[in-house]
Scaffold this motif. Sequence first.
Motif, PDB file in Angstrom:
ATOM      1  N   TYR A   1       0.897  -1.357  -0.008  1.00 19.91           N
ATOM      2  CA  TYR A   1       0.069  -0.062   0.171  1.00 19.91           C
ATOM      3  C   TYR A   1       0.781   1.319  -0.042  1.00 19.91           C
ATOM      4  CZ  TYR A   1      -3.347   3.443   1.439  1.00 19.91           C
ATOM      5  OH  TYR A   1      -4.287   4.632   1.621  1.00 19.91           O
ATOM      6  N   PHE A   2       1.834   1.188   0.713  1.00 24.10           N
ATOM      7  CA  PHE A   2       3.001   2.319   0.689  1.00 24.10           C
ATOM      8  C   PHE A   2       3.558   2.521  -0.387  1.00 24.10           C
ATOM      9  CE2 PHE A   2       7.442   3.697   1.250  1.00 24.10           C
ATOM     10  CZ  PHE A   2       7.191   4.807   1.795  1.00 24.10           C
ATOM     11  N   LEU A   3       3.843   1.227  -1.285  1.00 25.20           N
ATOM     12  CA  LEU A   3       4.623   1.441  -2.391  1.00 25.20           C
ATOM     13  C   LEU A   3       3.822   1.829  -3.521  1.00 25.20           C
ATOM     14  CD1 LEU A   3       7.318   0.548  -3.685  1.00 25.20           C
ATOM     15  CD2 LEU A   3       6.273  -1.629  -4.039  1.00 25.20           C
ATOM     16  N   ARG A   4       2.653   1.747  -3.425  1.00 22.13           N
ATOM     17  CA  ARG A   4       1.656   2.133  -4.303  1.00 22.13           C
ATOM     18  C   ARG A   4       1.399   3.803  -4.308  1.00 22.13           C
ATOM     19  NH1 ARG A   4      -4.437  -0.381  -4.155  1.00 22.13           N
ATOM     20  NH2 ARG A   4      -4.168   0.976  -2.113  1.00 22.13           N
ATOM     21  N   GLY A   5       1.614   4.300  -3.058  1.00 23.78           N
ATOM     22  CA  GLY A   5       1.635   5.691  -2.903  1.00 23.78           C
ATOM     23  C   GLY A   5       2.774   6.531  -3.273  1.00 23.78           C
ATOM     24  N   ASN A   6       3.994   5.776  -3.451  1.00 25.94           N
ATOM     25  CA  ASN A   6       5.329   6.343  -3.876  1.00 25.94           C
ATOM     26  C   ASN A   6       5.579   6.091  -5.281  1.00 25.94           C
ATOM     27  OD1 ASN A   6       8.061   6.723  -3.765  1.00 25.94           O
ATOM     28  ND2 ASN A   6       8.486   6.451  -1.710  1.00 25.94           N
ATOM     29  N   ARG A   7       5.503   6.987  -5.997  1.00 22.44           N
ATOM     30  CA  ARG A   7       5.395   6.718  -7.594  1.00 22.44           C
ATOM     31  C   ARG A   7       6.953   6.454  -7.865  1.00 22.44           C
ATOM     32  NH1 ARG A   7       1.872  11.730 -10.015  1.00 22.44           N
ATOM     33  NH2 ARG A   7      -0.108  10.976  -8.857  1.00 22.44           N
ATOM     34  N   LEU A   8       7.894   6.989  -7.226  1.00 21.17           N
ATOM     35  CA  LEU A   8       9.213   6.739  -7.347  1.00 21.17           C
ATOM     36  C   LEU A   8       9.553   5.201  -7.182  1.00 21.17           C
ATOM     37  CD1 LEU A   8      11.129   9.914  -6.748  1.00 21.17           C
ATOM     38  CD2 LEU A   8      10.576   9.301  -9.012  1.00 21.17           C
ATOM     39  N   ALA A   9       9.179   4.941  -6.213  1.00 21.68           N
ATOM     40  CA  ALA A   9       9.470   3.506  -5.755  1.00 21.68           C
ATOM     41  C   ALA A   9       8.611   2.652  -6.579  1.00 21.68           C
ATOM     42  CB  ALA A   9       8.941   3.122  -4.219  1.00 21.68           C
ATOM     43  N   LEU A  10       7.575   2.775  -7.007  1.00 19.88           N
ATOM     44  CA  LEU A  10       6.680   1.854  -7.861  1.00 19.88           C
ATOM     45  C   LEU A  10       7.506   1.701  -9.424  1.00 19.88           C
ATOM     46  CD1 LEU A  10       4.158   0.206  -8.439  1.00 19.88           C
ATOM     47  CD2 LEU A  10       3.051   2.211  -8.959  1.00 19.88           C
ATOM     48  N   ALA A  11       8.060   3.065  -9.811  1.00 19.71           N
ATOM     49  CA  ALA A  11       8.615   3.070 -11.043  1.00 19.71           C
ATOM     50  C   ALA A  11       9.847   2.041 -11.089  1.00 19.71           C
ATOM     51  CB  ALA A  11       8.853   4.600 -11.341  1.00 19.71           C
ATOM     52  N   GLY A  12      10.624   2.266  -9.911  1.00 24.50           N
ATOM     53  CA  GLY A  12      11.795   1.320  -9.597  1.00 24.50           C
ATOM     54  C   GLY A  12      11.421   0.044  -9.521  1.00 24.50           C
ATOM     55  N   ALA A  13      10.201  -0.518  -9.027  1.00 21.97           N
ATOM     56  CA  ALA A  13      10.036  -1.763  -8.773  1.00 21.97           C
ATOM     57  C   ALA A  13       9.267  -2.301 -10.083  1.00 21.97           C
ATOM     58  CB  ALA A  13       8.715  -2.027  -7.689  1.00 21.97           C
ATOM     59  N   LEU A  14       8.748  -1.564 -10.905  1.00 19.66           N
ATOM     60  CA  LEU A  14       8.281  -2.000 -12.383  1.00 19.66           C
ATOM     61  C   LEU A  14       9.519  -2.108 -13.334  1.00 19.66           C
ATOM     62  CD1 LEU A  14       5.016   0.213 -12.823  1.00 19.66           C
ATOM     63  CD2 LEU A  14       5.301  -2.476 -12.250  1.00 19.66           C
ATOM     64  N   LEU A  15      10.439  -1.013 -13.156  1.00 24.19           N
ATOM     65  CA  LEU A  15      11.702  -1.204 -14.131  1.00 24.19           C
ATOM     66  C   LEU A  15      12.261  -2.356 -13.730  1.00 24.19           C
ATOM     67  CD1 LEU A  15      13.476   0.185 -16.088  1.00 24.19           C
ATOM     68  CD2 LEU A  15      14.601   1.673 -14.303  1.00 24.19           C
ATOM     69  N   LEU A  16      12.769  -2.853 -12.541  1.00 27.57           N
ATOM     70  CA  LEU A  16      13.290  -3.837 -12.089  1.00 27.57           C
ATOM     71  C   LEU A  16      12.499  -5.006 -12.666  1.00 27.57           C
ATOM     72  CD1 LEU A  16      16.032  -5.157 -10.748  1.00 27.57           C
ATOM     73  CD2 LEU A  16      14.677  -4.875  -8.574  1.00 27.57           C
ATOM     74  N   ALA A  17      11.405  -5.105 -12.386  1.00 23.90           N
ATOM     75  CA  ALA A  17      10.626  -6.423 -12.848  1.00 23.90           C
ATOM     76  C   ALA A  17      10.929  -6.756 -14.523  1.00 23.90           C
ATOM     77  CB  ALA A  17       9.239  -6.138 -12.496  1.00 23.90           C
ATOM     78  N   LEU A  18      10.762  -5.525 -15.227  1.00 24.56           N
ATOM     79  CA  LEU A  18      10.975  -5.762 -16.647  1.00 24.56           C
ATOM     80  C   LEU A  18      12.363  -6.205 -16.926  1.00 24.56           C
ATOM     81  CD1 LEU A  18       9.357  -2.322 -17.823  1.00 24.56           C
ATOM     82  CD2 LEU A  18       8.456  -4.692 -18.149  1.00 24.56           C
ATOM     83  N   ILE A  19      13.440  -5.691 -15.928  1.00 17.92           N
ATOM     84  CA  ILE A  19      14.696  -6.187 -16.255  1.00 17.92           C
ATOM     85  C   ILE A  19      14.899  -7.508 -15.781  1.00 17.92           C
ATOM     86  CG2 ILE A  19      17.102  -5.817 -15.759  1.00 17.92           C
ATOM     87  CD1 ILE A  19      16.627  -2.700 -15.248  1.00 17.92           C
ATOM     88  N   LEU A  20      14.379  -7.981 -14.876  1.00 12.22           N
ATOM     89  CA  LEU A  20      14.457  -9.613 -14.781  1.00 12.22           C
ATOM     90  C   LEU A  20      13.613 -10.297 -15.205  1.00 12.22           C
ATOM     91  CD1 LEU A  20      13.993  -8.987 -10.536  1.00 12.22           C
ATOM     92  CD2 LEU A  20      16.049  -9.493 -11.909  1.00 12.22           C
ATOM     93  N   LEU A  21      12.443  -9.953 -16.052  1.00 10.47           N
ATOM     94  CA  LEU A  21      11.873 -10.555 -16.833  1.00 10.47           C
ATOM     95  C   LEU A  21      12.708 -10.819 -18.118  1.00 10.47           C
ATOM     96  CD1 LEU A  21       8.993 -11.851 -17.318  1.00 10.47           C
ATOM     97  CD2 LEU A  21       8.299  -9.704 -18.328  1.00 10.47           C
ATOM     98  N   GLY A  22      13.195  -9.736 -18.568  1.00  9.37           N
ATOM     99  CA  GLY A  22      14.102  -9.919 -19.832  1.00  9.37           C
ATOM    100  C   GLY A  22      15.302 -10.770 -19.639  1.00  9.37           C
ATOM    101  N   VAL A  23      16.045 -10.745 -18.700  1.00  8.46           N
ATOM    102  CA  VAL A  23      17.129 -11.745 -18.420  1.00  8.46           C
ATOM    103  C   VAL A  23      16.782 -12.929 -17.825  1.00  8.46           C
ATOM    104  CG1 VAL A  23      18.493  -9.703 -18.066  1.00  8.46           C
ATOM    105  CG2 VAL A  23      17.810 -11.127 -16.145  1.00  8.46           C
ATOM    106  N   ALA A  24      15.470 -13.423 -17.614  1.00 10.42           N
ATOM    107  CA  ALA A  24      15.300 -14.718 -16.926  1.00 10.42           C
ATOM    108  C   ALA A  24      15.342 -15.799 -17.895  1.00 10.42           C
ATOM    109  CB  ALA A  24      13.834 -14.578 -16.223  1.00 10.42           C
TER     110      ALA A  24
END
Length: 278
Positions: free
Chosen positions: A6-29
């Motif tokens: 819930y806190f992460l959803r309210g923190n846009r920069l943190a959410l952007a970092g989590a989504l960016l990392l998820a995309l990177i991990l998905l690409g190299v998986a």
Amino acid sequence: MHAFWYFLRGNRLALAGALLLALILLGVAAPEWWLEYSPNALAVSQRLAAPDASHWLGTDLFGRDVLSRLLYGGRYTLAVGCAVVALAFTVGTSFGTLAGYCGGWVDALMMRLVDALLSFPSLVLAIALAACLGPSLVNAMLAVAISLAPGFARVARGQALSITARPYVHAAISMGLPHHRILWHYVVRNGLGPLLVQASLAVGSAILQTASLGYLGLGAQAPQAEWGADLAANLQYLDRSPWIALAPGLAILLTVLAFNLIGDALASWLNPKTRSSR
């Protein structure tokens, strides 16, 4: 955990970092599922080819697919970064916690060693250690882990000094509980918050240092795909084929940015004042 999301959803920069990392991990998986080119497959007739439908990021000097090397190399870079931080976290936290809990001459002796290591810039220390150990990815990992461990030791010692002075620790000591149980159940567990923040921020530093060692020829060796080594090998062709050097450089930048954003969010989450204000 629900409150953190819930806190992460309210923190846009943190959410952007989590989504960016998820995309990177998905690409190299699992790049082998959707990429037809091997990272080491040579095609000299297509050397330094511009990006097109067949090679989305072009090819390098030997005709190897840049996208394939980027994704396969990301496996090594991310795995090395996480493994280095795990090793530095384990060694540094154990060292610092023991020093803070024991105090006295044990603390003084152990922390003087830590201070000696901290007197060198971490990257300079990693370069010196890697040069002494010899050029290889494993030696680069050890060198970076040794350079990062003193930072964890300082944070762990501060946490141990603060927690050891609290009444519940004195009560556990007076009850005759074993020291290893007090260290684990009372000191380490209650001091994990700042150490986890330090670890999340250190992953980006570990990736940068490992890539720097690869750039200097002290890390991964050819033909192994690794972002720092590929950046160093292709930098001389930046004027005529910029995509082969910009791809690993941009990957390093985005990965470090993602980990730093997540680390900042974790620090805000563990701060009661910041968490309560959201």
